[in-house]
Design a protein around this motif. Structure first.
Motif, short mmCIF file in Angstrom:
data_model
loop_
_atom_site.label_atom_id
_atom_site.label_comp_id
_atom_site.label_asym_id
_atom_site.label_seq_id
_atom_site.Cartn_x
_atom_site.Cartn_y
_atom_site.Cartn_z
N VAL A 45 1.04 -1.09 0.06
CA VAL A 45 0.06 -0.04 -0.01
C VAL A 45 1.02 1.26 -0.11
CG1 VAL A 45 -1.72 1.20 1.35
CG2 VAL A 45 -1.78 -1.14 1.28
N LYS A 46 0.49 2.25 -0.88
CA LYS A 46 1.14 3.53 -0.96
C LYS A 46 0.52 4.60 -0.15
CE LYS A 46 3.54 6.94 -3.59
NZ LYS A 46 3.77 7.25 -5.02
N VAL A 47 0.86 5.07 0.94
CA VAL A 47 0.04 6.11 1.68
C VAL A 47 0.52 7.28 1.38
CG1 VAL A 47 -0.88 6.75 4.03
CG2 VAL A 47 -0.59 4.35 3.36
N ASN A 48 -0.22 8.24 1.06
CA ASN A 48 0.23 9.53 0.49
C ASN A 48 -0.39 10.82 1.42
OD1 ASN A 48 1.70 8.94 -1.97
ND2 ASN A 48 -0.67 8.49 -2.68
N THR A 49 -1.56 10.49 2.21
CA THR A 49 -1.66 11.43 3.29
C THR A 49 -2.23 10.82 4.72
OG1 THR A 49 -4.04 11.31 2.49
CG2 THR A 49 -2.70 12.80 1.25
N VAL A 50 -2.37 11.68 5.70
CA VAL A 50 -2.74 11.27 6.72
C VAL A 50 -4.27 10.65 6.67
CG1 VAL A 50 -3.28 12.04 9.20
CG2 VAL A 50 -1.45 12.87 7.95
N ARG A 51 -4.91 11.15 5.95
CA ARG A 51 -6.28 10.79 5.60
C ARG A 51 -6.45 9.29 5.28
NH1 ARG A 51 -10.00 14.49 2.89
NH2 ARG A 51 -10.24 15.33 5.02
N GLN A 52 -5.39 8.86 4.18
CA GLN A 52 -5.32 7.66 3.62
C GLN A 52 -4.72 6.60 4.73
OE1 GLN A 52 -2.79 8.07 0.12
NE2 GLN A 52 -4.58 8.30 -1.36
N ALA A 53 -3.90 7.19 5.48
CA ALA A 53 -3.55 6.30 6.60
C ALA A 53 -4.35 5.74 7.66
CB ALA A 53 -2.21 7.03 7.35
N ALA A 54 -5.32 6.90 8.00
CA ALA A 54 -6.34 6.56 8.88
C ALA A 54 -7.36 5.59 8.12
CB ALA A 54 -7.40 7.85 9.28
N GLN A 55 -7.53 5.59 6.71
CA GLN A 55 -8.58 4.52 5.97
C GLN A 55 -7.99 3.33 5.91
OE1 GLN A 55 -8.85 7.27 2.53
NE2 GLN A 55 -11.04 7.53 3.01
N VAL A 56 -6.61 3.49 5.83
CA VAL A 56 -5.78 1.98 5.75
C VAL A 56 -6.06 1.25 7.11
CG1 VAL A 56 -3.72 0.90 5.65
CG2 VAL A 56 -4.39 2.65 3.90
N MET A 57 -5.87 2.10 8.22
CA MET A 57 -6.09 1.54 9.70
C MET A 57 -7.43 1.15 9.79
SD MET A 57 -3.78 4.10 11.74
CE MET A 57 -4.52 3.68 13.10
N SER A 58 -8.17 1.62 9.30
CA SER A 58 -9.46 1.36 9.46
C SER A 58 -10.13 0.24 8.59
CB SER A 58 -10.83 2.55 9.04
OG SER A 58 -12.12 2.13 9.15
N VAL A 59 -9.63 0.04 7.59
CA VAL A 59 -10.06 -1.11 6.47
C VAL A 59 -9.55 -2.33 7.51
CG1 VAL A 59 -9.55 -2.24 4.64
CG2 VAL A 59 -10.35 0.05 4.55
N LEU A 60 -8.06 -2.25 7.94
CA LEU A 60 -7.62 -3.45 8.34
C LEU A 60 -8.31 -3.81 9.82
CD1 LEU A 60 -3.69 -2.49 7.94
CD2 LEU A 60 -5.13 -4.34 6.66
N ARG A 61 -8.69 -2.77 10.53
CA ARG A 61 -9.50 -3.12 11.84
C ARG A 61 -10.77 -3.89 11.37
NH1 ARG A 61 -11.01 1.77 15.09
NH2 ARG A 61 -8.82 1.62 15.95
N GLN A 62 -11.22 -3.48 10.41
CA GLN A 62 -12.57 -4.13 9.85
C GLN A 62 -12.35 -5.75 9.60
OE1 GLN A 62 -14.33 -2.14 6.68
NE2 GLN A 62 -14.64 -0.03 7.80
N VAL A 63 -11.23 -5.97 9.30
CA VAL A 63 -10.85 -7.49 8.81
C VAL A 63 -10.19 -8.23 9.92
CG1 VAL A 63 -11.04 -7.16 6.35
CG2 VAL A 63 -9.02 -7.13 7.59
N SER A 64 -9.78 -7.59 10.82
CA SER A 64 -8.73 -8.35 12.08
C SER A 64 -9.50 -8.19 13.49
CB SER A 64 -7.46 -7.67 12.11
OG SER A 64 -7.44 -6.43 12.47
N ALA A 65 -10.19 -7.15 13.62
CA ALA A 65 -10.78 -6.91 14.89
C ALA A 65 -12.03 -8.13 15.45
CB ALA A 65 -11.36 -5.55 15.25
N PRO A 66 -12.02 -8.45 16.65
CA PRO A 66 -12.91 -9.35 16.94
C PRO A 66 -14.41 -8.58 16.88
CG PRO A 66 -11.52 -9.12 18.54
CD PRO A 66 -11.08 -8.01 17.69
N ARG A 67 -15.33 -9.26 16.52
CA ARG A 67 -16.79 -8.71 16.31
C ARG A 67 -17.03 -8.08 17.46
NH1 ARG A 67 -22.17 -9.44 16.63
NH2 ARG A 67 -23.29 -9.08 14.67
N ARG A 68 -17.00 -8.37 18.63
CA ARG A 68 -17.36 -7.54 19.87
C ARG A 68 -16.80 -6.28 19.71
NH1 ARG A 68 -15.64 -9.45 25.61
NH2 ARG A 68 -14.29 -7.99 25.66
#
Length: 81
Positions: A45-68
């Protein structure tokens, strides 16, 4: 300039399970975040802005965090809104 749009230009290999990487890749493409993934290769992934970094973190959380945890986060957002 909006602080969320500040330039970063960082390219990283994203550690995500082989089962989830295509889902993450597709979502990042939808968000217009530059990324690439070849067969039997890690997701990059190439992150160009702080906003993109936050979006990447959010997407990764959606697939890795426990449902609860995701349910609690959503409930918190509803209370704030």
């Amino acid at each position: 300039m909006n602080p969320a749009d500040r330039e970063l230009e960082v390219s990283e290999i994203v550690q995500v399970s082989w089962l989830d990487r295509w889902q993450v890749y597709k979502r990042l493409q939808e968000l217009e975040i530059p990324c690439w993934c070849a067969v039997d290769q890690p997701l990059r992934v190439k992150v160009n802005t702080v906003r993109q970094a936050a979006q990447v973190m959010s997407v990764l959380r959606q697939v890795s965090a426990p449902r609860r945890e995701l349910v609690q986060l959503l409930e918190c957002c509803w209370q704030i809104g």
